[in-house]
Scaffold this motif. Structure first.
Motif, PDB file in Angstrom:
ATOM      1  N   ARG A   1       0.863  -1.185   0.000  1.00  0.00           N
ATOM      2  CA  ARG A   1       0.000   0.000   0.000  1.00  0.00           C
ATOM      3  C   ARG A   1       0.897   1.232   0.000  1.00  0.00           C
ATOM      4  N   PRO A   2       0.586   2.230  -0.828  1.00  0.00           N
ATOM      5  CA  PRO A   2       1.453   3.406  -0.919  1.00  0.00           C
ATOM      6  C   PRO A   2       1.755   4.068   0.425  1.00  0.00           C
ATOM      7  N   LEU A   3       0.751   4.194   1.282  1.00  0.00           N
ATOM      8  CA  LEU A   3       0.981   4.843   2.568  1.00  0.00           C
ATOM      9  C   LEU A   3       1.848   3.972   3.478  1.00  0.00           C
ATOM     10  N   ASN A   4       1.650   2.650   3.440  1.00  0.00           N
ATOM     11  CA  ASN A   4       2.491   1.761   4.253  1.00  0.00           C
ATOM     12  C   ASN A   4       3.954   1.872   3.832  1.00  0.00           C
ATOM     13  N   VAL A   5       4.200   1.883   2.517  1.00  0.00           N
ATOM     14  CA  VAL A   5       5.578   1.995   2.029  1.00  0.00           C
ATOM     15  C   VAL A   5       6.153   3.360   2.395  1.00  0.00           C
ATOM     16  N   ALA A   6       5.360   4.410   2.268  1.00  0.00           N
ATOM     17  CA  ALA A   6       5.835   5.755   2.617  1.00  0.00           C
ATOM     18  C   ALA A   6       6.217   5.851   4.090  1.00  0.00           C
ATOM     19  N   ARG A   7       5.558   5.071   4.925  1.00  0.00           N
ATOM     20  CA  ARG A   7       5.823   5.095   6.373  1.00  0.00           C
ATOM     21  C   ARG A   7       6.729   3.956   6.840  1.00  0.00           C
ATOM     22  N   MET A   8       7.404   3.296   5.907  1.00  0.00           N
ATOM     23  CA  MET A   8       8.293   2.187   6.259  1.00  0.00           C
ATOM     24  C   MET A   8       9.345   2.667   7.267  1.00  0.00           C
ATOM     25  N   ARG A   9       9.556   1.857   8.306  1.00  0.00           N
ATOM     26  CA  ARG A   9      10.504   2.205   9.364  1.00  0.00           C
ATOM     27  C   ARG A   9      11.603   1.149   9.448  1.00  0.00           C
ATOM     28  N   TRP A  10      12.817   1.593   9.728  1.00  0.00           N
ATOM     29  CA  TRP A  10      13.940   0.663   9.839  1.00  0.00           C
ATOM     30  C   TRP A  10      13.726  -0.419  10.888  1.00  0.00           C
ATOM     31  N   PRO A  11      13.158  -0.113  12.068  1.00  0.00           N
ATOM     32  CA  PRO A  11      12.959  -1.195  13.038  1.00  0.00           C
ATOM     33  C   PRO A  11      12.022  -2.300  12.557  1.00  0.00           C
ATOM     34  N   ASP A  12      11.217  -2.007  11.542  1.00  0.00           N
ATOM     35  CA  ASP A  12      10.265  -2.991  11.017  1.00  0.00           C
ATOM     36  C   ASP A  12      10.823  -3.806   9.849  1.00  0.00           C
ATOM     37  N   VAL A  13      12.026  -3.460   9.399  1.00  0.00           N
ATOM     38  CA  VAL A  13      12.643  -4.136   8.256  1.00  0.00           C
ATOM     39  C   VAL A  13      13.739  -5.062   8.780  1.00  0.00           C
ATOM     40  N   ASP A  14      13.623  -6.337   8.453  1.00  0.00           N
ATOM     41  CA  ASP A  14      14.643  -7.316   8.824  1.00  0.00           C
ATOM     42  C   ASP A  14      15.349  -7.751   7.538  1.00  0.00           C
ATOM     43  N   LEU A  15      16.486  -7.112   7.254  1.00  0.00           N
ATOM     44  CA  LEU A  15      17.193  -7.388   6.006  1.00  0.00           C
ATOM     45  C   LEU A  15      17.773  -8.799   5.985  1.00  0.00           C
ATOM     46  N   GLU A  16      18.116  -9.324   7.138  1.00  0.00           N
ATOM     47  CA  GLU A  16      18.670 -10.682   7.192  1.00  0.00           C
ATOM     48  C   GLU A  16      17.597 -11.724   6.862  1.00  0.00           C
ATOM     49  N   ARG A  17      16.425 -11.576   7.441  1.00  0.00           N
ATOM     50  CA  ARG A  17      15.309 -12.497   7.164  1.00  0.00           C
ATOM     51  C   ARG A  17      14.585 -12.155   5.870  1.00  0.00           C
ATOM     52  N   ARG A  18      14.889 -10.969   5.298  1.00  0.00           N
ATOM     53  CA  ARG A  18      14.228 -10.483   4.087  1.00  0.00           C
ATOM     54  C   ARG A  18      12.720 -10.367   4.309  1.00  0.00           C
ATOM     55  N   ALA A  19      12.391  -9.610   5.365  1.00  0.00           N
ATOM     56  CA  ALA A  19      10.987  -9.448   5.745  1.00  0.00           C
ATOM     57  C   ALA A  19      10.725  -8.026   6.235  1.00  0.00           C
ATOM     58  N   TRP A  20       9.486  -7.611   6.066  1.00  0.00           N
ATOM     59  CA  TRP A  20       9.036  -6.302   6.552  1.00  0.00           C
ATOM     60  C   TRP A  20       7.738  -6.532   7.320  1.00  0.00           C
ATOM     61  N   THR A  21       7.714  -6.048   8.557  1.00  0.00           N
ATOM     62  CA  THR A  21       6.540  -6.167   9.416  1.00  0.00           C
ATOM     63  C   THR A  21       6.025  -4.767   9.698  1.00  0.00           C
ATOM     64  N   PHE A  22       4.727  -4.575   9.602  1.00  0.00           N
ATOM     65  CA  PHE A  22       4.157  -3.238   9.774  1.00  0.00           C
ATOM     66  C   PHE A  22       2.703  -3.352  10.201  1.00  0.00           C
ATOM     67  N   VAL A  23       2.161  -2.256  10.699  1.00  0.00           N
ATOM     68  CA  VAL A  23       0.734  -2.178  10.981  1.00  0.00           C
ATOM     69  C   VAL A  23       0.092  -1.591   9.732  1.00  0.00           C
ATOM     70  N   ASP A  24      -0.784  -2.377   9.117  1.00  0.00           N
ATOM     71  CA  ASP A  24      -1.421  -1.952   7.875  1.00  0.00           C
ATOM     72  C   ASP A  24      -2.304  -0.735   8.126  1.00  0.00           C
ATOM     73  N   GLY A  25      -2.121   0.291   7.293  1.00  0.00           N
ATOM     74  CA  GLY A  25      -2.869   1.528   7.439  1.00  0.00           C
ATOM     75  C   GLY A  25      -4.358   1.383   7.191  1.00  0.00           C
ATOM     76  N   LYS A  26      -4.763   0.365   6.449  1.00  0.00           N
ATOM     77  CA  LYS A  26      -6.182   0.175   6.144  1.00  0.00           C
ATOM     78  C   LYS A  26      -6.852  -0.735   7.180  1.00  0.00           C
ATOM     79  N   SER A  27      -6.268  -1.917   7.398  1.00  0.00           N
ATOM     80  CA  SER A  27      -6.903  -2.887   8.289  1.00  0.00           C
ATOM     81  C   SER A  27      -6.502  -2.702   9.752  1.00  0.00           C
TER      82      SER A  27
END
Length: 198
Positions: free
Chosen positions: A34-60
């Motif tokens: 989602r454009p807003l989720n990507v715009a609000r991407m935060r480093w603590p939510d990105v795990d480059l080693e696991r290749r994963a991004w965890t976030f609170v979805d702006g819609k749901s």
């Protein structure tokens, strides 16, 4: 695999656009987020080693995890290494302290920089493109690489928990990542043809 020309043109325009907008649009095109989720991407939510991004979805408003394509991980690693962040936001004109300004304003700036993008979106969509066209096209294309359920997991679309139950968490996650990697390769190939002389 057919890649919509307007997405390839978006990639080319993003490559020619400086931080934070250029990398933002590349991440949006790679992830189908989602454009807003990507715009609000935060480093603590990105795990480059696991290749994963965890976030609170702006819609749901649900906590969501999605796999990242190798190309996305590489892009984020390069950003992390090249920029001096003083805050958590990946895409920021305030050294990470604030998220990217309004994605709508960012689209207007990108449209001015990418005339080919406007031509392609008018030809393929019959109108100027919108941010959510990117997500829609990425999800549809990912479904062609695997299945609609796997595409939902890859982009963090609602109902993906059902997919995990039906397909199994590890299998579905791996298949979603494989689809994202295949999408990234197809996108870069299509962008190279957009840049090639006619």
């Amino acid at each position: 695999m057919q890649v919509h020309h307007f997405i390839a043109a978006l990639w080319v325009a993003a490559e020619e656009t400086p931080y934070p907008e250029g990398p933002y649009f590349k991440t949006l095109a790679l992830s189908g987020g989602r454009p807003l989720n990507v715009a609000r991407m935060r480093w603590p939510d990105v795990d480059l080693e696991r290749r994963a991004w965890t976030f609170v979805d702006g819609k749901s408003e649900l906590r969501t995890a999605v796999p990242l394509a190798d190309e996305t991980v590489s892009l984020l690693q390069n950003l992390r290494n090249a920029r001096a962040y003083q805050g958590d936001f990946v895409f920021s004109s305030a050294h990470g302290r604030l998220p990217l300004r309004s994605p709508t304003q960012t689209v207007a700036a990108l449209r001015r920089l990418g005339p080919h993008l406007a031509e392609e979106s008018a030809r393929e969509l019959g109108r100027p493109w919108h941010l959510y066209d990117v997500r829609r096209v990425v999800r549809i294309t990912l479904a062609q690489f695997d299945s609609p359920d796997v595409a939902d997991v890859a982009v963090g679309r609602g109902g993906w928990n059902r997919s995990l139950v039906e397909l199994g968490p590890a299998s579905c996650w791996d298949r979603a990542r494989a689809a994202l990697d295949a999408w990234a390769r197809a996108l870069k190939d299509a962008a190279a043809s957009v840049k090639a002389p006619q």
